[in-house]
Motif scaffolding. Sequence first.
Motif, PDB file in Angstrom:
ATOM      1  N   ALA A 180      -0.417  -3.018   9.762  1.00 46.27           N
ATOM      2  CA  ALA A 180      -0.659  -4.284  10.448  1.00 46.27           C
ATOM      3  C   ALA A 180      -1.077  -5.377   9.469  1.00 46.27           C
ATOM      4  O   ALA A 180      -0.821  -6.560   9.705  1.00 46.27           O
ATOM      5  CB  ALA A 180      -1.735  -4.094  11.512  1.00 46.27           C
ATOM      6  N   LYS A 181      -1.677  -4.989   8.349  1.00 47.01           N
ATOM      7  CA  LYS A 181      -2.170  -5.962   7.366  1.00 47.01           C
ATOM      8  C   LYS A 181      -1.130  -6.377   6.335  1.00 47.01           C
ATOM      9  O   LYS A 181      -1.268  -7.408   5.697  1.00 47.01           O
ATOM     10  CB  LYS A 181      -3.385  -5.390   6.637  1.00 47.01           C
ATOM     11  CG  LYS A 181      -4.596  -5.255   7.512  1.00 47.01           C
ATOM     12  CD  LYS A 181      -5.738  -4.648   6.743  1.00 47.01           C
ATOM     13  CE  LYS A 181      -6.912  -4.381   7.667  1.00 47.01           C
ATOM     14  NZ  LYS A 181      -7.963  -3.630   7.020  1.00 47.01           N
ATOM     15  N   GLY A 182      -0.114  -5.536   6.107  1.00 47.02           N
ATOM     16  CA  GLY A 182       0.877  -5.870   5.075  1.00 47.02           C
ATOM     17  C   GLY A 182       1.867  -4.752   4.870  1.00 47.02           C
ATOM     18  O   GLY A 182       1.986  -3.846   5.693  1.00 47.02           O
TER      19      GLY A 182
ATOM     20  N   GLY B  24      -3.483   0.564  10.707  1.00 45.03           N
ATOM     21  CA  GLY B  24      -4.229  -0.594  10.222  1.00 45.03           C
ATOM     22  C   GLY B  24      -3.637  -1.163   8.948  1.00 45.03           C
ATOM     23  O   GLY B  24      -3.537  -2.379   8.778  1.00 45.03           O
ATOM     24  N   MET B  25      -3.221  -0.274   8.038  1.00 42.02           N
ATOM     25  CA  MET B  25      -2.602  -0.729   6.785  1.00 42.02           C
ATOM     26  C   MET B  25      -1.297  -1.464   7.063  1.00 42.02           C
ATOM     27  O   MET B  25      -1.009  -2.501   6.464  1.00 42.02           O
ATOM     28  CB  MET B  25      -2.326   0.468   5.867  1.00 42.02           C
ATOM     29  CG  MET B  25      -3.541   1.120   5.298  1.00 42.02           C
ATOM     30  SD  MET B  25      -3.033   2.562   4.320  1.00 42.02           S
ATOM     31  CE  MET B  25      -4.490   3.575   4.474  1.00 42.02           C
TER      32      MET B  25
ATOM     33  N   GLN C 288       0.857  -1.194   0.000  1.00 41.95           N
ATOM     34  CA  GLN C 288       0.000   0.000   0.000  1.00 41.95           C
ATOM     35  C   GLN C 288       0.888   1.236   0.000  1.00 41.95           C
ATOM     36  O   GLN C 288       1.766   1.372   0.835  1.00 41.95           O
ATOM     37  CB  GLN C 288      -0.902  -0.013   1.239  1.00 41.95           C
ATOM     38  CG  GLN C 288      -1.773   1.208   1.381  1.00 41.95           C
ATOM     39  CD  GLN C 288      -2.869   1.284   0.336  1.00 41.95           C
ATOM     40  OE1 GLN C 288      -3.557   0.319   0.098  1.00 41.95           O
ATOM     41  NE2 GLN C 288      -3.019   2.442  -0.286  1.00 41.95           N
TER      42      GLN C 288
END
Length: 130
Positions: free
Chosen positions: A85-87, A82-83, A17
């Motif tokens: 933590a996801k990747g 949040g971003m 991202q």
Amino acid sequence: MICCKRVYDPEEVADGQRVLVDRLWPRNVRKEQLQALWLPEVAPSTALRQAFHKGEVDFVGFTERYRQQLTACPEHWWPLLGMAAKGDLTLLYAGKDTLHNNAVVLAQWLEDELDRQGPPSSPVCYADER
């Protein structure tokens, strides 16, 4: 992993991202051209940014004041957490200095927050290390 990269560097698959974290849109970059989310509100205040660029505040002072601003407005950086933590997350900035800029401070801030919330995360990487 949270990486910092100049907005002018080519996009890579490993970027994950991509988020532009400058308050001002970078020169000579068309909005259609840049495949990234833009979060100007997470950038340092205009007054702090200008003081740093004029040399009125050194990087240590800039870092301290920017971290205070981040503490005061968690709603601005929470989506980035949040971003991350996801990747993979790449924070984009326009400045020429790859080690002394708001994206570097923000990346470390986010890593610190991730560490507080759970198991240690992967280290921050900088454009020079790729």
